[in-house]
Design a protein around this motif. Structure first.
Motif, short mmCIF file in Angstrom:
data_model
loop_
_atom_site.label_atom_id
_atom_site.label_comp_id
_atom_site.label_asym_id
_atom_site.label_seq_id
_atom_site.Cartn_x
_atom_site.Cartn_y
_atom_site.Cartn_z
N THR A 156 6.06 11.24 -19.49
CA THR A 156 4.74 11.25 -20.12
C THR A 156 4.18 9.84 -20.12
O THR A 156 4.90 8.86 -19.92
CB THR A 156 4.82 11.75 -21.58
N GLY A 157 2.87 9.76 -20.37
CA GLY A 157 2.22 8.46 -20.47
C GLY A 157 2.30 7.69 -19.16
O GLY A 157 2.01 8.22 -18.09
N SER A 158 2.72 6.44 -19.25
CA SER A 158 2.82 5.60 -18.05
C SER A 158 4.15 5.77 -17.33
O SER A 158 4.33 5.25 -16.24
CB SER A 158 2.63 4.12 -18.43
N VAL A 159 5.10 6.49 -17.97
CA VAL A 159 6.42 6.68 -17.37
C VAL A 159 6.50 8.10 -16.83
O VAL A 159 6.97 9.02 -17.51
CB VAL A 159 7.53 6.42 -18.40
N VAL A 160 6.01 8.30 -15.61
CA VAL A 160 6.00 9.63 -15.00
C VAL A 160 6.52 9.53 -13.58
O VAL A 160 6.12 8.66 -12.81
CB VAL A 160 4.58 10.24 -15.00
N PHE A 161 7.44 10.43 -13.25
CA PHE A 161 7.96 10.55 -11.89
C PHE A 161 7.58 11.93 -11.33
O PHE A 161 7.37 12.87 -12.09
CB PHE A 161 9.49 10.44 -11.87
N ARG A 162 7.51 12.01 -10.02
CA ARG A 162 7.37 13.31 -9.36
C ARG A 162 8.65 13.57 -8.55
O ARG A 162 9.01 12.78 -7.67
CB ARG A 162 6.14 13.35 -8.44
N TRP A 163 9.31 14.67 -8.88
CA TRP A 163 10.57 15.04 -8.21
C TRP A 163 10.27 16.19 -7.26
O TRP A 163 9.68 17.20 -7.67
CB TRP A 163 11.60 15.45 -9.26
N GLU A 164 10.68 16.04 -6.01
CA GLU A 164 10.38 17.05 -4.99
C GLU A 164 11.67 17.50 -4.31
O GLU A 164 12.54 16.68 -4.01
CB GLU A 164 9.41 16.49 -3.94
N ARG A 165 11.75 18.80 -4.08
CA ARG A 165 12.88 19.37 -3.34
C ARG A 165 12.34 20.25 -2.21
O ARG A 165 11.53 21.14 -2.44
CB ARG A 165 13.76 20.23 -4.27
N TYR A 166 12.79 19.97 -1.00
CA TYR A 166 12.35 20.75 0.17
C TYR A 166 13.57 21.34 0.86
O TYR A 166 14.53 20.64 1.17
CB TYR A 166 11.57 19.87 1.14
N SER A 167 13.51 22.66 1.11
CA SER A 167 14.63 23.34 1.76
C SER A 167 14.45 23.32 3.27
O SER A 167 13.37 23.61 3.79
CB SER A 167 14.69 24.80 1.27
N TRP A 168 15.53 22.97 3.96
CA TRP A 168 15.55 23.05 5.41
C TRP A 168 16.31 24.27 5.90
O TRP A 168 16.58 24.43 7.08
CB TRP A 168 16.18 21.78 6.00
N GLY A 169 16.74 25.12 4.96
CA GLY A 169 17.46 26.32 5.35
C GLY A 169 18.94 26.06 5.58
O GLY A 169 19.48 25.02 5.23
N THR A 170 19.62 27.04 6.19
CA THR A 170 21.07 26.95 6.40
C THR A 170 21.41 26.39 7.78
O THR A 170 20.56 26.25 8.64
CB THR A 170 21.70 28.34 6.26
N THR A 171 22.70 26.11 7.94
CA THR A 171 23.21 25.65 9.23
C THR A 171 22.95 26.73 10.28
O THR A 171 22.94 27.91 9.99
CB THR A 171 24.72 25.39 9.13
N ASP A 172 22.78 26.31 11.53
CA ASP A 172 22.59 27.26 12.63
C ASP A 172 23.77 28.22 12.67
O ASP A 172 24.91 27.82 12.94
CB ASP A 172 22.49 26.49 13.96
N ALA A 173 23.52 29.50 12.34
CA ALA A 173 24.60 30.48 12.23
C ALA A 173 25.13 30.94 13.57
O ALA A 173 26.17 31.59 13.65
CB ALA A 173 24.11 31.69 11.44
N ARG A 174 24.46 30.59 14.66
CA ARG A 174 24.87 31.10 15.98
C ARG A 174 26.01 30.29 16.58
O ARG A 174 26.63 30.71 17.53
CB ARG A 174 23.68 31.07 16.93
N GLY A 175 26.24 29.10 16.01
CA GLY A 175 27.29 28.27 16.56
C GLY A 175 26.85 27.52 17.80
O GLY A 175 27.62 26.76 18.38
N GLY A 176 25.61 27.74 18.22
CA GLY A 176 25.10 27.06 19.39
C GLY A 176 24.39 25.78 19.02
O GLY A 176 24.47 25.31 17.89
N PRO A 177 23.67 25.19 19.97
CA PRO A 177 22.99 23.94 19.68
C PRO A 177 21.87 24.09 18.65
O PRO A 177 21.57 23.16 17.91
CB PRO A 177 22.45 23.50 21.04
N GLY A 178 21.25 25.28 18.60
CA GLY A 178 20.21 25.50 17.61
C GLY A 178 19.01 24.61 17.85
O GLY A 178 18.80 24.09 18.95
N PRO A 179 18.18 24.40 16.82
CA PRO A 179 17.01 23.53 16.96
C PRO A 179 17.42 22.09 17.25
O PRO A 179 18.58 21.70 17.05
CB PRO A 179 16.32 23.64 15.59
N ALA A 180 16.45 21.30 17.67
CA ALA A 180 16.76 19.92 18.04
C ALA A 180 17.30 19.12 16.86
O ALA A 180 18.06 18.18 17.03
CB ALA A 180 15.51 19.25 18.59
#
Length: 286
Positions: free
Chosen positions: A51-75
């Motif tokens: 509150t007041g002058s002491v304020v932070f913004r906390w953000e969480r972004y999901s990138w999903g799970t590990t490539d389940a195929r076992g292959g190279p997957g996305p870059a």
């Protein structure tokens, strides 16, 4: 606290039927089961904390799970969680291999007043692990003021002393013993607030039989009092002394770097002093 949450759907375990083979030499049947478990994806979250002058913004972004195929997957798959694999063997010899796929989160903490990024991190969360949540709000300035009050409150000095009392038409001196720069600490909700503050103002308020008030930026001394007050009316007065403090405080939280914010001004009134003023009446003699 303001929160915006998007997503948050858990993925079920994926189990294959047992695959059994008979060893051509030992004629023993061996069975194998493979299970893949994906961690629950809590999605994206943005939360303002403080509150007041002491304020932070906390953000969480999901990138999903590990490539389940076992292959190279996305870059960018190399930046995902490494699958966590364990194997167990049952009494009948059935071998079960469990692969756990973690959810990859980007965690960001931003200081609102400066738009400074305090934390930029990545966290892997596997099935059964707690999802990264925002920290609790830091101490407020009012909470700090309440905690610091016993340390920062001090009283005025005066002459004539209280035991003797004042006299109408005679100066009463006020001053204080300057405590100087004072460190104060507070631990609350996992946060640690460490402050260094200085007395920057003093006020003497006189009430009761008559009222008066004085403000100074220094305590003075008995030799050089900050205030000279001359009561004109006999009676009981209430003398209240208020010290004003200001400085900086540094806030830290588990895993969070220290951040310094301005603190104050904070007022700390000392208990009022009852001060009796008498009068001397001259008597003419022949």
């Amino acid at each position: 606290m303001l929160a915006t949450v998007i997503g948050g759907v858990a993925s079920p375990a994926q189990a294959q039927d047992a695959v059994c083979v008979i060893d051509p030499i030992t004629k023993v049947k061996k069975c194998r089961i493979e299970i893949t478990i994906e961690g629950p994806d809590a999605g994206d979250t943005t939360v303002n904390i403080g509150t007041g002058s002491v304020v932070f913004r906390w953000e969480r972004y999901s990138w999903g799970t590990t490539d389940a195929r076992g292959g190279p997957g996305p870059a960018f798959v190399d930046f995902f969680c490494t699958p966590r694999t364990s194997t167990s063997v049952a009494a009948d010899g059935t071998e079960t291999t469990t692969t756990e796929l973690g959810v990859y989160y980007n965690i960001i903490l931003i200081r609102i007043d400066t738009n400074e990024t305090v934390i930029f991190d990545f966290v892997c969360v596997y099935p059964g692990d707690p999802v990264p949540d925002p920290p609790p709000p830091p101490p407020t300035e009012e909470e700090f003021r309440n905690a610091a009050e016993p340390v920062l409150t001090f009283e005025t000095e005066l002459n004539p002393r209280v035991a003797f009392g004042g006299i109408t038409g005679l100066d009463t001196w006020f001053w204080c013993a300057d405590p100087g720069q004072t460190p104060v600490g507070l631990t609350l909700r996992g946060w640690t607030a460490a402050a260094t503050v200085d007395p920057v103002g003093m006020a003497w308020n006189i009430g009761g039989t008559a009222e008066d008030g004085f403000q100074r930026t220094a305590c003075g001394s008995e030799e050089d009092p900050a205030v000279t007050w001359q009561p004109q009316t006999k009676g009981t007065y209430a003398v209240e002394f208020v010290s004003t403090w200001a400085g900086t405080w540094t806030l830290t939280y588990d895993g969070f770097p220290a951040e310094t914010f301005p603190l104050g001004p904070l007022d700390f009134p000392s208990p009022a002093i009852d001060y009796d003023v008498d009068e001397f009446v001259g008597v003419l003699s022949e």
